[in-house]
Design a protein around this motif. Structure first.
Motif, PDB file in Angstrom:
ATOM      1  N   ALA A  24       0.821  -1.193   0.000  1.00 33.38           N
ATOM      2  CA  ALA A  24       0.000   0.000   0.000  1.00 33.38           C
ATOM      3  C   ALA A  24       0.859   1.248   0.000  1.00 33.38           C
ATOM      4  CB  ALA A  24      -0.917   0.020   1.218  1.00 33.38           C
ATOM      5  N   SER A  25       0.344   2.277  -0.632  1.00 30.63           N
ATOM      6  CA  SER A  25       0.965   3.589  -0.575  1.00 30.63           C
ATOM      7  C   SER A  25      -0.131   4.640  -0.526  1.00 30.63           C
ATOM      8  CB  SER A  25       1.892   3.829  -1.770  1.00 30.63           C
ATOM      9  OG  SER A  25       1.184   3.745  -2.992  1.00 30.63           O
ATOM     10  N   GLY A  26       0.184   5.800  -0.001  1.00 33.93           N
ATOM     11  CA  GLY A  26      -0.778   6.884   0.068  1.00 33.93           C
ATOM     12  C   GLY A  26      -1.676   6.874   1.290  1.00 33.93           C
ATOM     13  N   ILE A  27      -1.486   5.925   2.186  1.00 31.55           N
ATOM     14  CA  ILE A  27      -2.226   5.869   3.439  1.00 31.55           C
ATOM     15  C   ILE A  27      -1.252   5.602   4.576  1.00 31.55           C
ATOM     16  CG2 ILE A  27      -4.405   5.114   2.417  1.00 31.55           C
ATOM     17  CD1 ILE A  27      -3.725   2.280   3.412  1.00 31.55           C
ATOM     18  N   ILE A  28      -1.679   5.939   5.781  1.00 32.75           N
ATOM     19  CA  ILE A  28      -0.903   5.550   6.954  1.00 32.75           C
ATOM     20  C   ILE A  28      -1.288   4.105   7.243  1.00 32.75           C
ATOM     21  CG2 ILE A  28      -0.306   6.090   9.327  1.00 32.75           C
ATOM     22  CD1 ILE A  28      -1.328   8.930   8.826  1.00 32.75           C
ATOM     23  N   PHE A  29      -0.524   3.211   6.680  1.00 33.26           N
ATOM     24  CA  PHE A  29      -0.900   1.808   6.584  1.00 33.26           C
ATOM     25  C   PHE A  29      -1.219   1.189   7.938  1.00 33.26           C
ATOM     26  CE2 PHE A  29       0.391  -2.687   6.435  1.00 33.26           C
ATOM     27  CZ  PHE A  29      -0.471  -3.145   5.448  1.00 33.26           C
ATOM     28  N   ARG A  30      -0.434   1.490   8.937  1.00 37.27           N
ATOM     29  CA  ARG A  30      -0.581   0.849  10.246  1.00 37.27           C
ATOM     30  C   ARG A  30      -1.907   1.150  10.918  1.00 37.27           C
ATOM     31  NH1 ARG A  30       0.251   4.423  14.430  1.00 37.27           N
ATOM     32  NH2 ARG A  30       1.180   6.435  13.848  1.00 37.27           N
ATOM     33  N   LEU A  31      -2.631   2.160  10.464  1.00 37.43           N
ATOM     34  CA  LEU A  31      -3.892   2.546  11.073  1.00 37.43           C
ATOM     35  C   LEU A  31      -5.093   1.794  10.502  1.00 37.43           C
ATOM     36  CD1 LEU A  31      -3.461   6.425  11.276  1.00 37.43           C
ATOM     37  CD2 LEU A  31      -2.920   4.703  13.007  1.00 37.43           C
ATOM     38  N   TYR A  32      -4.886   0.995   9.462  1.00 36.66           N
ATOM     39  CA  TYR A  32      -6.001   0.405   8.738  1.00 36.66           C
ATOM     40  C   TYR A  32      -6.006  -1.108   8.806  1.00 36.66           C
ATOM     41  CZ  TYR A  32      -6.723   5.020   6.774  1.00 36.66           C
ATOM     42  OH  TYR A  32      -6.967   6.360   6.620  1.00 36.66           O
ATOM     43  N   GLY A  33      -7.211  -1.647   8.976  1.00 33.33           N
ATOM     44  CA  GLY A  33      -7.388  -3.056   8.718  1.00 33.33           C
ATOM     45  C   GLY A  33      -7.282  -3.325   7.226  1.00 33.33           C
ATOM     46  N   MET A  34      -6.916  -4.551   6.889  1.00 35.28           N
ATOM     47  CA  MET A  34      -6.753  -4.935   5.495  1.00 35.28           C
ATOM     48  C   MET A  34      -7.434  -6.270   5.254  1.00 35.28           C
ATOM     49  SD  MET A  34      -5.042  -2.412   4.157  1.00 35.28           S
ATOM     50  CE  MET A  34      -4.626  -3.125   2.565  1.00 35.28           C
ATOM     51  N   ASP A  35      -7.952  -6.429   4.043  1.00 37.15           N
ATOM     52  CA  ASP A  35      -8.703  -7.619   3.675  1.00 37.15           C
ATOM     53  C   ASP A  35      -8.154  -8.228   2.400  1.00 37.15           C
ATOM     54  OD1 ASP A  35     -10.403  -6.705   5.718  1.00 37.15           O
ATOM     55  OD2 ASP A  35     -11.949  -6.009   4.321  1.00 37.15           O
ATOM     56  N   TRP A  36      -8.379  -9.529   2.261  1.00 32.65           N
ATOM     57  CA  TRP A  36      -8.218 -10.215   0.987  1.00 32.65           C
ATOM     58  C   TRP A  36      -9.572 -10.748   0.545  1.00 32.65           C
ATOM     59  CZ3 TRP A  36      -4.102 -10.176  -2.153  1.00 32.65           C
ATOM     60  CH2 TRP A  36      -2.850  -9.875  -1.604  1.00 32.65           C
ATOM     61  N   TYR A  37      -9.908 -10.491  -0.701  1.00 32.32           N
ATOM     62  CA  TYR A  37     -11.091 -11.035  -1.351  1.00 32.32           C
ATOM     63  C   TYR A  37     -10.661 -11.849  -2.562  1.00 32.32           C
ATOM     64  CZ  TYR A  37     -14.221  -7.879   1.243  1.00 32.32           C
ATOM     65  OH  TYR A  37     -14.929  -7.221   2.224  1.00 32.32           O
ATOM     66  N   ARG A  38     -11.579 -12.632  -3.072  1.00 34.62           N
ATOM     67  CA  ARG A  38     -11.318 -13.311  -4.333  1.00 34.62           C
ATOM     68  C   ARG A  38     -12.601 -13.378  -5.151  1.00 34.62           C
ATOM     69  NH1 ARG A  38     -10.265 -19.570  -2.331  1.00 34.62           N
ATOM     70  NH2 ARG A  38     -12.476 -20.184  -2.112  1.00 34.62           N
ATOM     71  N   GLN A  39     -12.421 -13.513  -6.449  1.00 36.83           N
ATOM     72  CA  GLN A  39     -13.552 -13.633  -7.352  1.00 36.83           C
ATOM     73  C   GLN A  39     -13.197 -14.596  -8.469  1.00 36.83           C
ATOM     74  OE1 GLN A  39     -15.037  -9.983  -9.086  1.00 36.83           O
ATOM     75  NE2 GLN A  39     -17.082 -10.876  -9.252  1.00 36.83           N
ATOM     76  N   ALA A  40     -13.962 -15.659  -8.557  1.00 39.80           N
ATOM     77  CA  ALA A  40     -13.814 -16.628  -9.625  1.00 39.80           C
ATOM     78  C   ALA A  40     -14.748 -16.262 -10.771  1.00 39.80           C
ATOM     79  CB  ALA A  40     -14.121 -18.030  -9.115  1.00 39.80           C
ATOM     80  N   PRO A  41     -14.441 -16.707 -11.984  1.00 42.08           N
ATOM     81  CA  PRO A  41     -15.313 -16.406 -13.117  1.00 42.08           C
ATOM     82  C   PRO A  41     -16.746 -16.861 -12.866  1.00 42.08           C
ATOM     83  CG  PRO A  41     -13.242 -17.301 -13.892  1.00 42.08           C
ATOM     84  CD  PRO A  41     -13.243 -17.464 -12.398  1.00 42.08           C
ATOM     85  N   GLY A  42     -17.692 -15.969 -13.117  1.00 40.91           N
ATOM     86  CA  GLY A  42     -19.097 -16.294 -12.950  1.00 40.91           C
ATOM     87  C   GLY A  42     -19.582 -16.331 -11.523  1.00 40.91           C
ATOM     88  N   LYS A  43     -18.736 -15.971 -10.569  1.00 44.36           N
ATOM     89  CA  LYS A  43     -19.123 -16.005  -9.167  1.00 44.36           C
ATOM     90  C   LYS A  43     -19.030 -14.625  -8.541  1.00 44.36           C
ATOM     91  CE  LYS A  43     -18.079 -20.792  -7.983  1.00 44.36           C
ATOM     92  NZ  LYS A  43     -17.438 -21.655  -6.964  1.00 44.36           N
ATOM     93  N   GLN A  44     -19.694 -14.479  -7.414  1.00 45.26           N
ATOM     94  CA  GLN A  44     -19.611 -13.249  -6.645  1.00 45.26           C
ATOM     95  C   GLN A  44     -18.254 -13.133  -5.963  1.00 45.26           C
ATOM     96  OE1 GLN A  44     -21.992 -10.850  -6.390  1.00 45.26           O
ATOM     97  NE2 GLN A  44     -23.378 -11.954  -7.752  1.00 45.26           N
TER      98      GLN A  44
END
Length: 113
Positions: A24-44
């Motif tokens: 990440a850049s442009g934010i004070i990274f240590r102050l934020y929670g972070m997530d991982w998402y995924r998306q497969a073809p044809g799926k949400q």
């Protein structure tokens, strides 16, 4: 000006491992929670894992025991260690700031069968 850039995706065989990174850049990274998402073809798009600013983690049921999210605030980077990959893990994986305001471009993970 805020950027999240994922890397580490690729093609692997079932049972193998990958580690994804999101810098990440442009934010004070240590102050934020972070997530991982995924998306497969044809799926949400689906949530994979979360890590709070304090390091608390949460995982989707389908990755518990296989994946681990971590962060290195000195490097402004969040990681997703993915073990025991199977074909159902094939997707584009996205990094996001925890409030959903900022997203990376995604990195492709393909698990062959």
């Amino acid at each position: 000006q805020v950027q999240l850039v994922e890397s580490g995706g690729g093609l692997v065989q079932p049972g193998e491992s990958l580690r994804l990174s999101c810098r990440a850049s442009g934010i004070i990274f240590r102050l934020y929670g972070m997530d991982w998402y995924r998306q497969a073809p044809g799926k949400q798009r689906e949530l994979v894992a979360k890590i709070s600013s304090g390091g608390n983690t949460n995982y989707a049921d389908f990755v518990k025991g296989r994946f681990a999210i971590s962060r290195d605030n000195a490097k402004n980077t969040v990681y997703l260690q993915m073990n025991s990959l199977n074909s159902e893990d094939t997707a584009v994986y996205f990094c996001a700031e925890g409030a959903g305001r900022y997203w990376g471009q995604g990195t492709q993970v393909t698990v062959s069968s």
